[in-house]
Design an enzyme around this catalytic site. Structure first.
Site, PDB file in Angstrom:
ATOM      1  N   GLU A 433      -7.929  16.887  35.369  1.00 42.96           N
ATOM      2  CA  GLU A 433      -7.156  18.052  34.947  1.00 42.96           C
ATOM      3  C   GLU A 433      -5.780  17.720  34.375  1.00 42.96           C
ATOM      4  OE1 GLU A 433      -7.668  20.572  38.508  1.00 42.96           O
ATOM      5  OE2 GLU A 433      -9.092  21.671  37.282  1.00 42.96           O
ATOM      6  N   GLU A 503     -17.589  18.608  39.231  1.00 45.32           N
ATOM      7  CA  GLU A 503     -17.371  19.509  40.367  1.00 45.32           C
ATOM      8  C   GLU A 503     -18.296  20.709  40.176  1.00 45.32           C
ATOM      9  OE1 GLU A 503     -13.134  20.446  40.899  1.00 45.32           O
ATOM     10  OE2 GLU A 503     -12.648  18.376  40.390  1.00 45.32           O
ATOM     11  N   ASN A 581       2.976  28.306  47.646  1.00 45.68           N
ATOM     12  CA  ASN A 581       1.787  27.658  48.187  1.00 45.68           C
ATOM     13  C   ASN A 581       0.530  28.378  47.712  1.00 45.68           C
ATOM     14  OD1 ASN A 581       0.609  29.593  50.264  1.00 45.68           O
ATOM     15  ND2 ASN A 581       2.777  29.564  50.834  1.00 45.68           N
TER      16      ASN A 581
END
Ligand code: GAL
Length: 966
Positions: A433, A503, A581
């Site tokens: 990425e 993935e 987060n």
């Protein structure tokens, strides 16, 4: 300390020993000095802060973010977002800097020898100093830095080492992986010593035909290589001859320069068993450097596996065979240390993978601890070895930024230099990425020249409908494509490379729906070769509730089956006050933080079964060996029929072969549902499982049950004024349920929000009519949703002490894709066990039940629930025909369904689960919460990637189901 090199991307290291594949981390008592243990430690506000006199102590290896010495610098979780805003080099003023110091004795016998400091991993910039002398610096948090400290050490005396680690640097922006941010020394630190002339590198190429080529690099720190030294090589004790192109093993003959020689050894080993995931045969190569008197001066050993990897058209071939890649992504992780794992922990990871049918690991998203590759070689796992490059938040700026060019090439080159001799590594990866830019092509260019023996991949490169980016990827390795997309690509005629998903099937919470459909398509579509599930670990950190800190490396085991003892919990993003987060997004693995496998692992295990079973008609069953390289001799099996085990001898089938065998006779009579299961176990000890370990249970249905005869007559059941059924077993009477506690997929995929807007969690119930007829009670009610009323008719009869309930529900037009339509009730306290006939023994769902063979099961109700890190729908049992609840002081209750239905029995209501963010907030109810569903939505994987398939949606229309209670 050199001035501000921590924000200078051009500087990737200073005075580092050239990366190499000569191992020094293994036992070499005379030549190796371990420095792991307790060190002095100070945490500075930033790299320019003065060092004081106040030292705490810290465990090395170990991130300071996980130890008390780290003070307020705690773990911080983000996925894409960098922890600070703005440009990559605009580092925060507060930049925690850990000074690690200790004293050590250097053996007097090392006087006159070369001494090297090895720091296994430092996050993110390392400055090394010995006895007050700066010896070097290193970047790349997941590869070792080595420094020649000969001039700085004093053999026979007490020496002092200081390793200063700066947390935030230019490197942080290319280490922006989806995981916790930590800081510190996370792998072992040691010294090793060699003579001034030494084995500097080793390159092994071993092919499936037995050919072996070993290139040894001999280096000297002196001005010129000494005369008369020579190198010998042996394989399992047998000499490997020098290559005929080289006349003798005198290193001065193979001299490349005054200080560098490269002898080559080659041979053909007859009758090798090629290395593969199924046959991980290894030989030991020993290379010895002898001085002019013939005495041994240096030695290295490495394990060699003979195997070929090549791409032919759109097939990836291992030893000429198109293998399926049943892979999983793995981070270096531990819930008490953050990143540091011992060899036995890593072995446990890989053993578990093998036992659950995985044959491949992607080291997402950086070179894992080197021991992992030794284990993969030994146990038989293919590895995609990934460079530590993820520029996610700044991908576009960095992929072409010339300042980062050295780092891209350096990280790839140093990984390859370390790992090239491992047979398990079959593919290199340029990272993750980071968009696609010139820096990637530069790294790929270096790699293709340096190691032409393996393909490379990079997801970011596969542009132009997956046909472009040939320079940057030899594999079409998309992440989270839909099933339709990969099948369509394979059929498009434009596929130009093997397709292996880097993935897929995001394992967050209760997930991995439609894995069976994926594998059915992969196995029947030429061009598709599998992929890597995201991911192995739930990155929950063991957190003390008393002070909110990580429990730390020294804490004992406080967990069982994924649940932690009271006083602790699995922490996720935000739980350490970390902002910004990404919450629970780090809890997306197939195993809990304590490595307990989640039910989705069962599904994978069954889909990877080495044996497939199918009905061949005429009382026969077909058995297929699905292996690529071995016959069935490594397995043994027994039949299971009507609850009894029947011995069988597996036919001797080669890879891909099949045979038809007779079905054993059972005891069940006509009309009784019958399933035949082949319980497959390891028949010869494997490095990952002893004889007898069960690894699959393929199953076929021999006889369906006859439908229950329609019931008429009886007497009306008692209902209260609200039309709710009255029975002493109920703590809460049965009602309609249209909702489930959102799974992570429901929540992040957006369904949960929509369901709330529709009013499904708690729709208002209105009774329309209650009719008591001679033999039945009929209650008509509606449940209000924002798409209009849902009509519900419940008809109940009594037959002796059996309550017979028949339900009909119509969801109005437009009320599509709801989580469930079914009955929810609560049984009074006192039941502690449940048994059932259906899929089991663990959680199964409509789009994830292949891993749970149909059978008779029994479990404690407290354990019938899987404690996903964020509470959510859990505990489902698919295809249940009957359920029985028992307790020590209560008459048992049996619920039977008109046909196999989705059910669950737990201690929690959907609302209980929905309201809690962690398990410590949940209090199990003494009652049993029972769901009997006419329809239950599939799980899918929409937290990242495709949702479930249309056939698993619950849409508008009429649903009917019947059940009895006795
Ligand atoms: C991918 C990424 C992984 C992880 C995953 C979602 O895009 O490569 O690191 O973030 O998505 O969990």
């Amino acid at each position: 300390m050199a001035d501000r090199v921590w924000d200078t991307p051009e500087v990737t290291g200073w005075r580092r020993v050239t990366a190499h594949a000569v191992r020094h981390d293994l036992d070499e008592p005379d030549r190796r000095l371990p420095l792991d243990g307790t060190w002095r430690f100070q945490l500075l506000d930033n790299p320019s802060s003065p060092i004081g006199d106040d030292w705490a102590s810290i465990l090395v290896p170990g991130a300071w973010t996980m130890q008390d010495a780290g003070g307020s610098d705690l773990p911080h979780y983000t996925n894409v977002t960098m922890p600070w805003p703005g440009a990559p080099l605009l580092l925060p003023e507060h930049n925690p800097t850990g000074v690690h110091e200790r004293d050590f004795d250097v053996p007097a016998a090392w006087a006159g020898r070369r001494v090297v400091l090895h720091v296994g991993a430092a996050e993110s910039v390392l400055f090394a100093r010995v006895n007050g002398v700066d010896v070097g610096l290193g970047k790349d948090s997941h590869l070792a830095s080595e420094f020649d400290i000969t001039a700085a050490v004093r053999p026979g005396e007490v020496n002092t080492i200081r390793l200063t680690v700066v947390k935030w640097s230019d490197a942080s922006a290319i280490e922006d992986q989806d995981q916790w941010w930590h800081a510190g020394l996370t792998r072992s630190v040691f010294l090793y010593s060699t003579a001034s002339t030494y084995l500097g590198d080793l390159r092994v190429v071993a092919a499936a035909n037995g050919s072996l080529q070993v290139d040894v690099r001999v280096l000297t720190t002196g001005p010129v290589l000494p005369e008369g030294w020579r190198v010998t090589a042996t394989l399992d004790g047998r000499p490997v001859p020098l290559d005929t192109a080289h006349e003798q093993e005198q290193i001065d003959v193979d001299r490349v320069s005054d200080w560098w020689a490269e002898p080559r050894f080659s041979t053909v080993v007859p009758d090798v068993v090629p290395w593969s995931d199924e046959t991980p045969s290894l030989w030991t190569l020993t290379v010895v450097l002898h001085d002019c008197d013939g005495a041994e001066s240096d030695r290295t050993t490495t394990r060699v596996g003979f195997r070929d990897v090549e791409i032919s058209g759109r097939d990836l071939l291992v030893n000429g065979v198109r293998v399926m890649i049943r892979g999983v992504n793995r981070h270096d992780f531990d819930p008490r240390t953050g990143r540091t794992a011992t060899a036995s922990q890593m072995r446990a990871d890989l053993v578990l993978m093998k036992r659950y049918g995985f044959n491949a690991v992607r080291t997402s998203h950086y070179p894992n601890d080197p021991v992992l590759l030794d284990l993969a070689d030994e146990l038989g796992l293919y590895v995609v070895d990934e460079a530590n490059i993820e520029a996610h938040d700044h991908a576009h700026e960095i992929a072409d930024d010339v300042r980062y060019l050295p780092a891209f090439v350096d990280r790839v080159a140093r990984m390859v230099s370390r790992d090239r001799n491992h047979p398990s590594v079959i593919i290199w990866s340029l990272g993750n990425e980071s968009d696609y830019g010139a820096n990637h092509d530069a790294a790929a260019g270096w790699l293709r020249r340096a190691d032409p023996t393996r393909p490379l991949q990079y997801e970011g490169a596969i542009k132009d409908n997956w046909t472009g980016g040939l320079a940057g990827s030899d594999i079409v390795c998309p992440m989270y494509p839909s099933l339709a997309q990969i099948v369509e690509h394979a059929r498009s005629g434009s596929q130009n490379r093997p397709l292996i998903m880097c993935e897929y099937s995001h394992a967050m919470g209760n997930s991995n729906g439609t894995l069976a459909e994926h594998w059915a398509a992969i196995e029947t579509t030429p061009g598709l070769q599998g992929g890597f599930i995201w991911e192995f670990w739930d990155h929950g950190i063991l957190q003390r509730l008393s002070d909110g800190r990580p429990a730390g490396p020294a804490s004992a085991s406080f967990w069982r089956d994924g649940a932690v003892e009271s006083g602790y919990r699995w922490a996720y993003g935000g739980d350490f006050g970390d902002t910004p987060n990404d919450g629970t997004f780090c809890a997306d693995g197939l195993v809990f933080p304590d490595r307990t496998p989640k039910p989705a692992m069962d599904e994978h295990r069954e889909l990877a079964s080495p044996i497939r079973l199918s009905d061949a008609g005429d009382g026969q069953v077909r058995i297929v060996n699905r292996g690529s390289f071995r016959s069935l001799g490594w397995l043994r099996a027994v039949w299971e029929l009507d609850g009894q085990r029947v011995p069988m001898t597996l036919p001797d089938l080669g890879p891909g072969q099949e045979a038809v065998v007779p079905i054993p006779s059972g005891v069940g009579g006509p009309g009784v549902e019958q399933w035949l299961t082949l319980c497959v176990a390891v028949g010869r000890d494997q490095p990952w499982a002893p004889v007898g370990t069960e690894i699959a249970s393929p199953q076929i249905q021999l006889r369906p049950a006859l439908p229950a005869p329609a019931r008429t007559g009886g007497t009306p059941a008692e209902v209260d004024d609200d039309g709710l059924l009255v029975h002493p077993a109920f703590a809460v009477a049965p009602r309609l349920s249209l909702w489930r506690a959102p799974t992570d997929n429901d929540r992040i995929g957006g369904q949960a929000e929509r369901w709330r807007r529709l009013g499904l969690p708690d729709p208002e119930r209105r009774v329309i009519a209650i009719r008591r007829e001679s033999d039945r009670t009929v209650v008509d009610a509606v449940y209000e949703t924002s798409m209009g009323p849902v009509s519900h008719r419940q008809t109940t009869h009594l037959f002796g002490n059996i309550v017979f309930v028949s339900e009909e529900v119509t969801l109005p037009d437009g009320l599509d894709d709801v989580p469930r339509v079914g009955t929810v009730l609560q049984l009074t306290a006192g039941f502690d066990e449940m048994s059932w006939f259906g899929h089991g023994p663990r959680d199964t769902y409509p789009d994830r039940h292949v891993g749970g063979p149909v059978g008779e099961y029994r479990v404690r109700i407290d354990d019938a629930f899987t404690p996903y890190l964020r509470p959510q729908e859990s505990g489902g049992r698919h295809g249940v025909r009957r359920l029985r609840m028992t307790g020590p002081d209560t008459p048992s209750v049996e619920l039977t369904m008109d046909q196999p239905r989705q059910t669950s029995v737990t201690r929690f209501t959907a609302a209980d689960l929905d309201q809690a963010t962690h398990h410590d907030e949940l209090t199990p109810r003494p009652e049993s919460v029972v769901h009997l569903d006419a329809a239950h939505r599939g799980l899918g994987t929409a937290s990242c990637g495709p949702d479930t398939l249309p056939e698993y949606l619950v849409n508008a229309g009429t649903y009917r189901w019947e059940w009895t209670l006795s």
